[in-house]
Scaffold this active site. Structure first.
Site, PDB file in Angstrom:
ATOM      1  N   ASN A  65       0.828  -1.217   0.000  1.00 47.87           N
ATOM      2  CA  ASN A  65       0.000   0.000   0.000  1.00 47.87           C
ATOM      3  C   ASN A  65       0.862   1.267   0.000  1.00 47.87           C
ATOM      4  O   ASN A  65       0.377   2.345   0.307  1.00 47.87           O
ATOM      5  CB  ASN A  65      -0.947  -0.004   1.209  1.00 47.87           C
ATOM      6  CG  ASN A  65      -0.190  -0.069   2.525  1.00 47.87           C
ATOM      7  OD1 ASN A  65       1.041  -0.054   2.540  1.00 47.87           O
ATOM      8  ND2 ASN A  65      -0.911  -0.143   3.629  1.00 47.87           N
ATOM      9  N   HIS A 109       3.560   1.748   1.936  1.00 47.19           N
ATOM     10  CA  HIS A 109       4.166   2.138   3.217  1.00 47.19           C
ATOM     11  C   HIS A 109       5.681   1.934   3.201  1.00 47.19           C
ATOM     12  O   HIS A 109       6.215   1.118   2.455  1.00 47.19           O
ATOM     13  CB  HIS A 109       3.496   1.451   4.423  1.00 47.19           C
ATOM     14  CG  HIS A 109       3.793   0.008   4.627  1.00 47.19           C
ATOM     15  ND1 HIS A 109       2.829  -0.908   5.005  1.00 47.19           N
ATOM     16  CD2 HIS A 109       4.929  -0.707   4.558  1.00 47.19           C
ATOM     17  CE1 HIS A 109       3.373  -2.096   5.146  1.00 47.19           C
ATOM     18  NE2 HIS A 109       4.648  -2.006   4.880  1.00 47.19           N
TER      19      HIS A 109
HETATM   20  C1  GLP Z   1       6.814  -4.825   6.320  1.00 46.24           C
HETATM   21  C2  GLP Z   1       7.910  -3.879   6.812  1.00 46.24           C
HETATM   22  C3  GLP Z   1       8.385  -2.951   5.720  1.00 46.24           C
HETATM   23  C4  GLP Z   1       8.618  -3.722   4.446  1.00 46.24           C
HETATM   24  C5  GLP Z   1       7.319  -4.329   3.989  1.00 46.24           C
HETATM   25  C6  GLP Z   1       7.407  -5.015   2.642  1.00 46.24           C
HETATM   26  O1  GLP Z   1       5.544  -4.290   6.445  1.00 46.24           O
HETATM   27  N1  GLP Z   1       7.503  -3.104   7.924  1.00 46.24           N
HETATM   28  O2  GLP Z   1       9.557  -2.284   6.150  1.00 46.24           O
HETATM   29  O3  GLP Z   1       9.146  -2.882   3.452  1.00 46.24           O
HETATM   30  O4  GLP Z   1       6.947  -5.256   4.993  1.00 46.24           O
HETATM   31  O5  GLP Z   1       7.805  -6.317   2.803  1.00 46.24           O
HETATM   32  P1  GLP Z   1       8.166  -7.318   1.659  1.00 46.24           P
HETATM   33  O6  GLP Z   1       9.560  -6.977   1.264  1.00 46.24           O
HETATM   34  O7  GLP Z   1       8.075  -8.654   2.307  1.00 46.24           O
HETATM   35  O8  GLP Z   1       7.186  -7.116   0.565  1.00 46.24           O
END
Ligand code: GLP
Length: 235
Positions: free
Chosen positions: A136, A138
């Site tokens: 989303n 973030h």
């Molecule tokens: C979590 C962490 C983020 C990370 C996100 C994406 O929510 N708090 O810092 O960037 O996951 O994770 P992934 O790399 O598994 O898609």
């Protein structure tokens, strides 16, 4: 902004580790901002290889992690402290006392937020911040909101994030609903930022992040304003 298109996840991971490795070689006392999630795992594996083959020395490095789940202690294998220890810190010559992850079980979370901001100040900020991207938009756990939160704060995780992160847990009910994260200002104050994004499912959100309006509804869009942003993508 530099955009590097990687051929695949392995290529992305090697390139990201090379950039972090160069930072460590150029400044052996660097402060690294580190991230969790699935995307950085390959980057950390390559950094471990760099240590094992004698290229990288972590003895003077300090690290500050972005975030932690509220309610998970360091010994919980879903905590981000546990992740960092097992994915990186236990395998290189870093001094554990120079690695920081927010305390998800602090008795006073407001105090913990203040402590973490002071800790970053004390380190004179972050030299290189590694970031992944949430589905989303973030970064850390700065979720879509009406405003950009500046400093370390406790956040209610959105339904999207709980669903996206459920893959790491046995049950979706086990996913914590709250987290502590550093703020957008702390991320933006990093001297350099390295954003790594992998997988077709992130193509659309990455397009919004890089080319859409700068808005707290897509928190990572603020990175467009950073003077030294590198994006490595395999999407
Ligand atoms: C979590 C962490 C983020 C990370 C996100 C994406 O929510 N708090 O810092 O960037 O996951 O994770 P992934 O790399 O598994 O898609």
């Amino acid at each position: 902004m530099r955009i590097i298109k990687a051929q695949d996840y392995d290529d992305l991971s090697r390139k990201a580790a090379n950039i972090i490795g160069a930072q460590i070689i150029l400044n052996p006392t660097s402060v690294l901002g580190l991230a969790t999630g699935g995307t950085p795992v390959g980057t950390y594996q390559n950094l471990i290889k760099g240590y094992q083959n004698g290229d990288l020395d972590f003895s003077g490095i300090s690290t500050v992690n972005l975030d932690e789940y509220v309610g998970l202690s360091p010994s919980n294998d879903q905590s981000y402290r546990y992740f960092m220890d097992t994915q990186l810190f236990n395998h290189v010559n870093i001094a554990k006392e120079r690695t920081s992850v927010p305390d998800g079980v602090a008795s006073d979370m407001d105090l913990e937020c203040k402590r973490y901001d002071a800790l970053m100040e004390g380190l004179n900020g972050i030299d290189l911040q590694l970031l992944g991207l949430g589905m989303n938009g973030h970064i850390g756990f700065n979720e879509p909101a009406d405003i950009f939160e500046k400093t370390t704060h406790v956040v209610e995780l959105s339904e999207d994030t709980v669903n996206a992160n459920a893959r790491f847990f046995d049950n979706i009910e086990d996913v914590p609903r709250r987290a502590i994260t550093i703020g957008i200002q702390s991320i933006m104050k990093a001297k350099k930022i390295l954003l790594i994004v992998s997988g077709e499912s992130k193509r659309q959100i990455l397009d919004q992040v890089l080319n859409g309006p700068i808005t707290p509804l897509v928190p990572a869009s603020v990175l467009q304003l950073h003077p030294d942003l590198t994006v490595i993508m395999s999407v």
